[in-house]
Design a protein around this motif. Structure first.
Motif, PDB file in Angstrom:
ATOM      1  N   ARG A 123      95.885  53.263  43.120  1.00 47.72           N
ATOM      2  CA  ARG A 123      95.386  54.610  42.899  1.00 47.72           C
ATOM      3  C   ARG A 123      96.390  55.663  43.392  1.00 47.72           C
ATOM      4  O   ARG A 123      96.615  56.683  42.739  1.00 47.72           O
ATOM      5  N   VAL A 124      96.983  55.408  44.556  1.00 49.79           N
ATOM      6  CA  VAL A 124      97.986  56.333  45.075  1.00 49.79           C
ATOM      7  C   VAL A 124      99.160  56.433  44.115  1.00 49.79           C
ATOM      8  O   VAL A 124      99.631  57.542  43.788  1.00 49.79           O
ATOM      9  N   ARG A 125      99.624  55.306  43.641  1.00 46.73           N
ATOM     10  CA  ARG A 125     100.759  55.310  42.712  1.00 46.73           C
ATOM     11  C   ARG A 125     100.396  56.018  41.405  1.00 46.73           C
ATOM     12  O   ARG A 125     101.225  56.716  40.814  1.00 46.73           O
ATOM     13  N   ALA A 126      99.142  55.849  40.971  1.00 42.89           N
ATOM     14  CA  ALA A 126      98.715  56.522  39.741  1.00 42.89           C
ATOM     15  C   ALA A 126      98.728  58.038  39.918  1.00 42.89           C
ATOM     16  O   ALA A 126      99.166  58.777  39.023  1.00 42.89           O
ATOM     17  N   VAL A 127      98.242  58.528  41.049  1.00 42.87           N
ATOM     18  CA  VAL A 127      98.271  59.977  41.306  1.00 42.87           C
ATOM     19  C   VAL A 127      99.705  60.480  41.303  1.00 42.87           C
ATOM     20  O   VAL A 127     100.015  61.528  40.728  1.00 42.87           O
ATOM     21  N   ARG A 128     100.598  59.732  41.926  1.00 45.84           N
ATOM     22  CA  ARG A 128     102.009  60.147  41.964  1.00 45.84           C
ATOM     23  C   ARG A 128     102.596  60.228  40.557  1.00 45.84           C
ATOM     24  O   ARG A 128     103.297  61.182  40.218  1.00 45.84           O
ATOM     25  N   ARG A 129     102.303  59.231  39.729  1.00 45.78           N
ATOM     26  CA  ARG A 129     102.831  59.244  38.361  1.00 45.78           C
ATOM     27  C   ARG A 129     102.256  60.417  37.568  1.00 45.78           C
ATOM     28  O   ARG A 129     102.982  61.131  36.861  1.00 45.78           O
ATOM     29  N   LEU A 130     100.941  60.614  37.676  1.00 45.18           N
ATOM     30  CA  LEU A 130     100.293  61.653  36.889  1.00 45.18           C
ATOM     31  C   LEU A 130     100.760  63.051  37.280  1.00 45.18           C
ATOM     32  O   LEU A 130     100.813  63.959  36.440  1.00 45.18           O
ATOM     33  N   MET A 131     101.099  63.227  38.545  1.00 48.14           N
ATOM     34  CA  MET A 131     101.568  64.530  39.024  1.00 48.14           C
ATOM     35  C   MET A 131     103.086  64.646  38.941  1.00 48.14           C
ATOM     36  O   MET A 131     103.647  65.671  39.313  1.00 48.14           O
ATOM     37  N   LEU A 133     105.366  63.238  40.770  1.00 51.21           N
ATOM     38  CA  LEU A 133     105.941  63.498  42.087  1.00 51.21           C
ATOM     39  C   LEU A 133     107.269  62.791  42.290  1.00 51.21           C
ATOM     40  O   LEU A 133     108.016  63.124  43.212  1.00 51.21           O
ATOM     41  N   ASP A 134     107.568  61.820  41.457  1.00 49.94           N
ATOM     42  CA  ASP A 134     108.861  61.139  41.549  1.00 49.94           C
ATOM     43  C   ASP A 134     109.903  61.752  40.629  1.00 49.94           C
ATOM     44  O   ASP A 134     111.060  61.316  40.603  1.00 49.94           O
ATOM     45  N   GLY A 135     109.481  62.742  39.812  1.00 44.82           N
ATOM     46  CA  GLY A 135     110.433  63.434  38.941  1.00 44.82           C
ATOM     47  C   GLY A 135     110.813  62.682  37.692  1.00 44.82           C
ATOM     48  O   GLY A 135     111.774  63.048  37.012  1.00 44.82           O
ATOM     49  N   ASP A 136     110.056  61.627  37.340  1.00 45.83           N
ATOM     50  CA  ASP A 136     110.380  60.833  36.152  1.00 45.83           C
ATOM     51  C   ASP A 136     109.602  61.269  34.923  1.00 45.83           C
ATOM     52  O   ASP A 136     109.749  60.695  33.852  1.00 45.83           O
ATOM     53  N   GLY A 137     108.745  62.276  35.085  1.00 51.83           N
ATOM     54  CA  GLY A 137     107.883  62.699  33.997  1.00 51.83           C
ATOM     55  C   GLY A 137     106.578  61.937  34.026  1.00 51.83           C
ATOM     56  O   GLY A 137     106.555  60.742  34.340  1.00 51.83           O
ATOM     57  N   PRO A 138     105.450  62.604  33.723  1.00 53.35           N
ATOM     58  CA  PRO A 138     104.161  61.914  33.718  1.00 53.35           C
ATOM     59  C   PRO A 138     104.118  60.886  32.598  1.00 53.35           C
ATOM     60  O   PRO A 138     104.836  61.010  31.599  1.00 53.35           O
ATOM     61  N   PRO A 139     103.300  59.856  32.731  1.00 49.25           N
ATOM     62  CA  PRO A 139     103.229  58.830  31.688  1.00 49.25           C
ATOM     63  C   PRO A 139     102.769  59.411  30.356  1.00 49.25           C
ATOM     64  O   PRO A 139     101.930  60.316  30.313  1.00 49.25           O
ATOM     65  N   ALA A 140     103.311  58.902  29.284  1.00 47.70           N
ATOM     66  CA  ALA A 140     102.984  59.401  27.950  1.00 47.70           C
ATOM     67  C   ALA A 140     101.499  59.216  27.673  1.00 47.70           C
ATOM     68  O   ALA A 140     100.915  58.178  27.982  1.00 47.70           O
ATOM     69  N   ALA A 142      98.998  60.644  29.037  1.00 40.87           N
ATOM     70  CA  ALA A 142      98.113  60.691  30.207  1.00 40.87           C
ATOM     71  C   ALA A 142      97.087  61.803  30.087  1.00 40.87           C
ATOM     72  O   ALA A 142      95.965  61.682  30.593  1.00 40.87           O
ATOM     73  N   GLY A 143      97.455  62.895  29.420  1.00 39.75           N
ATOM     74  CA  GLY A 143      96.510  63.974  29.209  1.00 39.75           C
ATOM     75  C   GLY A 143      96.198  64.799  30.439  1.00 39.75           C
ATOM     76  O   GLY A 143      95.191  65.502  30.463  1.00 39.75           O
ATOM     77  N   VAL A 144      97.027  64.720  31.470  1.00 39.50           N
ATOM     78  CA  VAL A 144      96.790  65.492  32.686  1.00 39.50           C
ATOM     79  C   VAL A 144      97.418  66.871  32.528  1.00 39.50           C
ATOM     80  O   VAL A 144      98.602  66.998  32.214  1.00 39.50           O
ATOM     81  N   ASN A 145      96.615  67.886  32.771  1.00 39.95           N
ATOM     82  CA  ASN A 145      97.090  69.254  32.602  1.00 39.95           C
ATOM     83  C   ASN A 145      96.360  70.146  33.605  1.00 39.95           C
ATOM     84  O   ASN A 145      95.135  70.087  33.714  1.00 39.95           O
ATOM     85  N   PRO A 146      97.098  70.966  34.381  1.00 34.32           N
ATOM     86  CA  PRO A 146      98.557  71.139  34.339  1.00 34.32           C
ATOM     87  C   PRO A 146      99.283  70.186  35.290  1.00 34.32           C
ATOM     88  O   PRO A 146      98.692  69.681  36.233  1.00 34.32           O
ATOM     89  N   VAL A 147     100.554  69.965  34.988  1.00 33.34           N
ATOM     90  CA  VAL A 147     101.480  69.384  35.957  1.00 33.34           C
ATOM     91  C   VAL A 147     102.271  70.559  36.519  1.00 33.34           C
ATOM     92  O   VAL A 147     103.025  71.206  35.801  1.00 33.34           O
ATOM     93  N   ALA A 148     102.045  70.861  37.782  1.00 32.33           N
ATOM     94  CA  ALA A 148     102.594  72.076  38.373  1.00 32.33           C
ATOM     95  C   ALA A 148     104.116  72.055  38.390  1.00 32.33           C
ATOM     96  O   ALA A 148     104.743  71.004  38.584  1.00 32.33           O
ATOM     97  N   THR A 149     104.710  73.216  38.198  1.00 34.07           N
ATOM     98  CA  THR A 149     106.164  73.322  38.268  1.00 34.07           C
ATOM     99  C   THR A 149     106.662  73.018  39.673  1.00 34.07           C
ATOM    100  O   THR A 149     107.639  72.288  39.854  1.00 34.07           O
ATOM    101  N   VAL A 150     105.982  73.587  40.673  1.00 34.94           N
ATOM    102  CA  VAL A 150     106.273  73.255  42.068  1.00 34.94           C
ATOM    103  C   VAL A 150     105.193  72.273  42.517  1.00 34.94           C
ATOM    104  O   VAL A 150     104.033  72.647  42.674  1.00 34.94           O
ATOM    105  N   ARG A 151     105.576  71.024  42.679  1.00 39.98           N
ATOM    106  CA  ARG A 151     104.597  69.972  42.942  1.00 39.98           C
ATOM    107  C   ARG A 151     103.981  70.121  44.341  1.00 39.98           C
ATOM    108  O   ARG A 151     104.631  70.605  45.278  1.00 39.98           O
ATOM    109  N   PRO A 152     102.729  69.666  44.500  1.00 37.60           N
ATOM    110  CA  PRO A 152     102.181  69.578  45.850  1.00 37.60           C
ATOM    111  C   PRO A 152     102.975  68.576  46.684  1.00 37.60           C
ATOM    112  O   PRO A 152     103.665  67.709  46.145  1.00 37.60           O
TER     113      PRO A 152
END
Length: 328
Positions: A123-131, A133-140, A142-152
């Motif tokens: 679950r933690v890794r999923a939140v990181r991917r969706l947001m 946070l690793d800078g690799d882009g959210p998974p294709a 995923a439908g998560v909106n918004p992905v903030a420009t300045v991440r939490p």
């Protein structure tokens, strides 16, 4: 040479005292957050509890959003969202909204309590991917909106080595709950720092220690406030979950053998005394654990006593030199 005084932050559980309502506790949280910003605190976190008469903070992201709107500089976040209770996509969207509205000020603290935790790492890794946070882009898709420009800024919270290692492995920040279980603190922080450096190749941020503290202008008053906390905690340990008792109630209470036993166990997780005494103990505690920031958690029956405790502590620490505020 005396160790440098740590920077201070607040972990707020919105405590409910005897004679006060949950609404009183939530309004007191707003007052304390605004005061903490004036005192120069680094961050302010809201906790999550459910079904407890002693805590009003059942929706930390809602309270955090109010505090972000009522403050202007201090970082604000959750300490933490109980991730087993929520779909990772919902958490990602909520904090995407907060971080979009308040860029550079949002902390996302995650905890594993609240439900079955067997899939917590996933679950933690999923939140990181969706947001992203690793800078690799959210998974294709995923439908998560918004992905903030300045991440939490993501924090893992824990009271043991497991969550500490995972925080280091993922390269997130880490906060140890000394106020719950002081014993494993040094081992957990060491594990976090080692894993962080090993997996990221960078020096670890160091971590934060969350400590339960109560202070007052006199030793006598501080002792009375501490006895209130110890009585509340002892009762809670024995299955009696109640609002915080008044100091007067605690001082006249006839302790049972089991309550006294639990209070003795819990004494090691509570720091109390005059502001000068507490400053000295907290400075030594921070140095012993290698942290430059402490999250102070204070429980009192009366919100005015809690505000006074934080104010007196802030004044005591303002009289001492502090480390640079790098890495905020």
């Amino acid at each position: 040479m005396a160790p440098s005084a740590p920077r201070l932050s607040v972990l707020d559980q919105s405590p409910v005292g005897t004679g006060f309502s949950a609404a009183d506790a939530l309004h007191a949280s707003v007052d304390l957050a605004q005061a903490a910003e004036e005192w120069g605190h680094v961050r302010y976190w809201t906790a999550e509890h459910h079904g407890s008469p002693g805590f009003a903070g059942s929706a930390p992201e809602i309270l955090a959003s109010v505090l972000l709107a009522r403050t202007g500089r201090m970082r604000v976040g959750t300490g933490g969202v109980l991730l087993p209770l929520y779909p990772p996509a919902k958490v990602a969207e909520v904090f995407g909204v907060l971080a979009s509205l308040f860029p550079g000020r949002v902390d996302l603290g995650l905890g594993r309590a609240g439900g079955p935790a067997h899939d917590y790492p996933q679950r933690v890794r999923a939140v990181r991917r969706l947001m992203d946070l690793d800078g690799d882009g959210p998974p294709a898709g995923a439908g998560v909106n918004p992905v903030a420009t300045v991440r939490p800024r993501m924090w893992l919270l824990g009271g043991g080595v497991g969550s500490a290692f995972m925080a280091g492995e993922l390269g997130t920040d880490y906060a140890f709950a000394h106020f719950l279980v002081p014993g494993p603190a040094r081992a957990a922080l060491t594990s976090y720092r080692s894993a962080y450096t090993e997996h990221t190749g960078r020096p670890a941020p160091g971590g934060v220690l969350a400590v339960r503290v109560v202070t007052a202008a006199s030793e006598e008053r501080a002792e009375a406030l501490a006895q209130s906390v110890l009585l509340w905690r002892s009762r809670k340990d024995l299955g009696e979950d109640l609002p915080l008792p008044t100091p007067a109630e605690a001082l006249r209470h006839e302790w049972t053998a089991l309550e006294a036993e639990r209070a003795e166990v819990r004494r090691g997780s509570l720091v109390w005394g005059t502001p000068e005494q507490v400053r000295e103990r907290l400075t030594e505690l921070a140095a012993r654990h290698g942290v430059s920031e402490l999250m102070v958690n204070t429980l009192t029956c009366d919100p005015a006593d809690r505000l006074d405790s934080h104010r007196l502590l802030a004044e005591a620490f303002a009289a001492r030199p502090r480390p640079a505020a790098a890495g905020r």
